[in-house]
Design a protein around this motif. Structure first.
Motif, PDB file in Angstrom:
ATOM      1  N   MET A 194       0.967  -1.137   0.362  1.00 18.59           N
ATOM      2  CA  MET A 194       0.156   0.532   0.071  1.00 18.59           C
ATOM      3  C   MET A 194       0.673   1.391  -0.194  1.00 18.59           C
ATOM      4  SD  MET A 194      -3.404   1.151   0.033  1.00 18.59           S
ATOM      5  CE  MET A 194      -4.215   2.582   0.779  1.00 18.59           C
ATOM      6  N   LYS A 195       1.938   1.127   0.866  1.00 22.99           N
ATOM      7  CA  LYS A 195       3.293   2.538   0.585  1.00 22.99           C
ATOM      8  C   LYS A 195       3.291   3.084  -0.355  1.00 22.99           C
ATOM      9  CE  LYS A 195       3.411   4.560   4.500  1.00 22.99           C
ATOM     10  NZ  LYS A 195       3.019   6.027   4.709  1.00 22.99           N
ATOM     11  N   GLN A 196       3.943   1.974  -1.128  1.00 19.29           N
ATOM     12  CA  GLN A 196       4.543   2.376  -2.436  1.00 19.29           C
ATOM     13  C   GLN A 196       3.381   2.802  -3.411  1.00 19.29           C
ATOM     14  OE1 GLN A 196       7.407   1.636  -3.191  1.00 19.29           O
ATOM     15  NE2 GLN A 196       6.811   2.252  -5.420  1.00 19.29           N
ATOM     16  N   TRP A 197       1.671   2.334  -3.722  1.00 21.03           N
ATOM     17  CA  TRP A 197       1.128   2.467  -4.681  1.00 21.03           C
ATOM     18  C   TRP A 197       0.708   3.803  -4.106  1.00 21.03           C
ATOM     19  CZ3 TRP A 197      -3.718   1.185  -7.237  1.00 21.03           C
ATOM     20  CH2 TRP A 197      -3.662  -0.292  -7.626  1.00 21.03           C
ATOM     21  N   GLN A 198       1.399   4.339  -2.902  1.00 22.10           N
ATOM     22  CA  GLN A 198       0.984   6.169  -2.173  1.00 22.10           C
ATOM     23  C   GLN A 198       2.330   6.639  -2.617  1.00 22.10           C
ATOM     24  OE1 GLN A 198       0.708   6.090   1.481  1.00 22.10           O
ATOM     25  NE2 GLN A 198      -0.436   8.096   1.529  1.00 22.10           N
ATOM     26  N   LYS A 199       3.360   5.916  -2.567  1.00 22.02           N
ATOM     27  CA  LYS A 199       4.546   6.753  -2.668  1.00 22.02           C
ATOM     28  C   LYS A 199       4.685   6.705  -4.028  1.00 22.02           C
ATOM     29  CE  LYS A 199       9.167   6.533  -1.212  1.00 22.02           C
ATOM     30  NZ  LYS A 199      10.403   5.952  -0.725  1.00 22.02           N
ATOM     31  N   ASP A 200       4.442   6.242  -4.865  1.00 25.62           N
ATOM     32  CA  ASP A 200       4.829   6.481  -6.559  1.00 25.62           C
ATOM     33  C   ASP A 200       3.366   6.792  -7.609  1.00 25.62           C
ATOM     34  OD1 ASP A 200       2.540   4.591  -6.953  1.00 25.62           O
ATOM     35  OD2 ASP A 200       4.418   2.847  -7.844  1.00 25.62           O
ATOM     36  N   GLY A 201       2.611   7.221  -6.677  1.00 23.89           N
ATOM     37  CA  GLY A 201       1.075   8.253  -7.429  1.00 23.89           C
ATOM     38  C   GLY A 201       0.096   7.170  -7.649  1.00 23.89           C
ATOM     39  N   ARG A 202       0.093   6.144  -7.469  1.00 18.96           N
ATOM     40  CA  ARG A 202      -0.178   5.332  -8.002  1.00 18.96           C
ATOM     41  C   ARG A 202      -2.400   5.143  -7.314  1.00 18.96           C
ATOM     42  NH1 ARG A 202       1.798  -0.547  -8.978  1.00 18.96           N
ATOM     43  NH2 ARG A 202       2.952   1.020  -7.820  1.00 18.96           N
ATOM     44  N   LEU A 203      -1.975   5.033  -6.593  1.00 13.80           N
ATOM     45  CA  LEU A 203      -3.429   5.413  -5.196  1.00 13.80           C
ATOM     46  C   LEU A 203      -3.977   6.159  -5.634  1.00 13.80           C
ATOM     47  CD1 LEU A 203      -5.108   4.748  -3.276  1.00 13.80           C
ATOM     48  CD2 LEU A 203      -3.663   5.531  -1.559  1.00 13.80           C
ATOM     49  N   TYR A 204      -3.232   8.093  -5.311  1.00 17.48           N
ATOM     50  CA  TYR A 204      -4.164   9.300  -6.075  1.00 17.48           C
ATOM     51  C   TYR A 204      -4.439   8.890  -7.295  1.00 17.48           C
ATOM     52  CZ  TYR A 204      -1.776  10.594  -1.644  1.00 17.48           C
ATOM     53  OH  TYR A 204      -1.302  10.553  -0.705  1.00 17.48           O
ATOM     54  N   LEU A 205      -3.960   8.242  -8.433  1.00 18.68           N
ATOM     55  CA  LEU A 205      -4.127   8.872  -9.716  1.00 18.68           C
ATOM     56  C   LEU A 205      -5.763   7.023  -9.999  1.00 18.68           C
ATOM     57  CD1 LEU A 205      -1.384   8.090 -12.098  1.00 18.68           C
ATOM     58  CD2 LEU A 205      -2.726  10.227 -11.925  1.00 18.68           C
ATOM     59  N   ALA A 206      -5.795   6.281  -9.058  1.00 18.81           N
ATOM     60  CA  ALA A 206      -6.799   5.681  -8.611  1.00 18.81           C
ATOM     61  C   ALA A 206      -7.984   6.304  -8.532  1.00 18.81           C
ATOM     62  CB  ALA A 206      -6.429   4.281  -7.945  1.00 18.81           C
ATOM     63  N   ILE A 207      -7.773   7.049  -7.435  1.00 10.46           N
ATOM     64  CA  ILE A 207      -8.857   7.660  -6.555  1.00 10.46           C
ATOM     65  C   ILE A 207      -9.514   9.018  -7.806  1.00 10.46           C
ATOM     66  CG2 ILE A 207      -9.739   9.261  -4.929  1.00 10.46           C
ATOM     67  CD1 ILE A 207      -6.997   8.404  -2.829  1.00 10.46           C
ATOM     68  N   ALA A 208      -8.392   9.347  -8.674  1.00  7.50           N
ATOM     69  CA  ALA A 208      -8.988  10.353  -9.288  1.00  7.50           C
ATOM     70  C   ALA A 208      -9.804   9.481 -10.602  1.00  7.50           C
ATOM     71  CB  ALA A 208      -8.194  10.969 -10.423  1.00  7.50           C
ATOM     72  N   PHE A 209      -9.453   8.527 -11.354  1.00  6.79           N
ATOM     73  CA  PHE A 209      -9.892   7.820 -12.423  1.00  6.79           C
ATOM     74  C   PHE A 209     -11.163   7.526 -11.853  1.00  6.79           C
ATOM     75  CE2 PHE A 209      -5.841   8.074 -14.457  1.00  6.79           C
ATOM     76  CZ  PHE A 209      -6.436   8.521 -15.695  1.00  6.79           C
ATOM     77  N   ALA A 210     -11.167   7.307 -10.075  1.00  4.89           N
ATOM     78  CA  ALA A 210     -13.078   6.411  -9.501  1.00  4.89           C
ATOM     79  C   ALA A 210     -13.362   7.761  -9.964  1.00  4.89           C
ATOM     80  CB  ALA A 210     -12.695   6.137  -8.445  1.00  4.89           C
ATOM     81  N   VAL A 211     -13.426   8.944  -9.518  1.00  9.04           N
ATOM     82  CA  VAL A 211     -13.699  10.270  -9.297  1.00  9.04           C
ATOM     83  C   VAL A 211     -14.651  10.390 -11.000  1.00  9.04           C
ATOM     84  CG1 VAL A 211     -13.841  13.053  -8.860  1.00  9.04           C
ATOM     85  CG2 VAL A 211     -12.702  10.707  -7.844  1.00  9.04           C
ATOM     86  N   MET A 212     -13.600  10.307 -11.623  1.00  7.17           N
ATOM     87  CA  MET A 212     -14.196   9.901 -12.884  1.00  7.17           C
ATOM     88  C   MET A 212     -15.327   8.876 -13.464  1.00  7.17           C
ATOM     89  SD  MET A 212     -10.468  10.973 -15.299  1.00  7.17           S
ATOM     90  CE  MET A 212      -9.142  12.345 -14.421  1.00  7.17           C
ATOM     91  N   ALA A 213     -14.968   7.962 -13.145  1.00 12.31           N
ATOM     92  CA  ALA A 213     -16.227   7.184 -13.333  1.00 12.31           C
ATOM     93  C   ALA A 213     -17.448   6.999 -12.814  1.00 12.31           C
ATOM     94  CB  ALA A 213     -15.986   5.941 -13.242  1.00 12.31           C
ATOM     95  N   ILE A 214     -17.382   8.219 -11.761  1.00  9.10           N
ATOM     96  CA  ILE A 214     -18.621   8.707 -11.039  1.00  9.10           C
ATOM     97  C   ILE A 214     -19.517   9.681 -11.229  1.00  9.10           C
ATOM     98  CG2 ILE A 214     -19.427   8.827  -8.203  1.00  9.10           C
ATOM     99  CD1 ILE A 214     -17.126   7.661  -7.430  1.00  9.10           C
ATOM    100  N   LEU A 215     -18.318  10.798 -12.004  1.00  6.03           N
ATOM    101  CA  LEU A 215     -18.913  12.155 -12.537  1.00  6.03           C
ATOM    102  C   LEU A 215     -19.728  11.430 -14.330  1.00  6.03           C
ATOM    103  CD1 LEU A 215     -16.285  14.333 -11.868  1.00  6.03           C
ATOM    104  CD2 LEU A 215     -18.676  14.494 -10.626  1.00  6.03           C
TER     105      LEU A 215
END
Length: 167
Positions: free
Chosen positions: A1-22
């Motif tokens: 989980m920390k690696q996902w957060q550190k390299d930004g993948r977690l944040y990009l996943a959140i952004a794409f989830a928001v886009m899907a919801i929108l």
């Protein structure tokens, strides 16, 4: 989980989830999204009616007031516009935090994240235009842009403060 957060993948996943919801949300008509029934149940005593009756302004060429729309439509207007600002706040911040480890430049990352969020806001309003019972508004794109911009500025401030503390 920390690696996902550190390299930004977690944040990009959140952004794409928001886009899907929108995208899903923009596929619905106003009637499908209306929260007036819920507001009528939750706010049946019309709290702050006296204070809210003094508020009147124009948004997208339309008067927004209790006199023009009624109490529950007036409150729903703020819920809807708060959702615009809030979802793009999350998207803008997530894009910035997701792209920063890859781009390694605060100003460039801020510009790219903001432009991506605003571009998506424009596409979202276009999507609403081709969806029945919806009204695309340039003012909503500006509201979305301010939400994304606010998040990006806050993320930059937070990053600079955090960076200073490590020295």
């Amino acid at each position: 989980m920390k690696q996902w957060q550190k390299d930004g993948r977690l944040y990009l996943a959140i952004a794409f989830a928001v886009m899907a919801i929108l995208f899903y949300s923009s596929s619905q008509t106003y009637a499908q999204q209306s929260q007036i029934g819920l507001l009528e149940r939750v706010l049946k005593n019309q709290p702050f009616l006296d204070q809210l009756q003094t508020i009147s302004f124009v948004y997208a060429g339309k008067e927004i007031s209790i006199a023009a729309d009624g109490y529950f439509s007036f409150v729903e207007f703020f819920v809807r516009k708060g959702a615009h600002f809030g979802t793009y706040l999350v998207m803008g911040g997530s894009l910035f935090l997701g792209l920063l480890p890859r781009m390694k430049s605060y100003p460039l990352t801020a510009v790219v994240a903001w432009l991506a969020a605003v571009g998506y806001a424009g596409l979202d309003e276009f999507h609403q235009m081709i969806t029945g019972g919806r009204t695309p508004l340039f003012q909503d794109v500006m509201l979305d842009a301010s939400g994304a911009g606010t998040a990006i500025i806050l993320c930059m401030i937070w990053s600079f403060i955090r960076k200073r503390r490590t020295f």
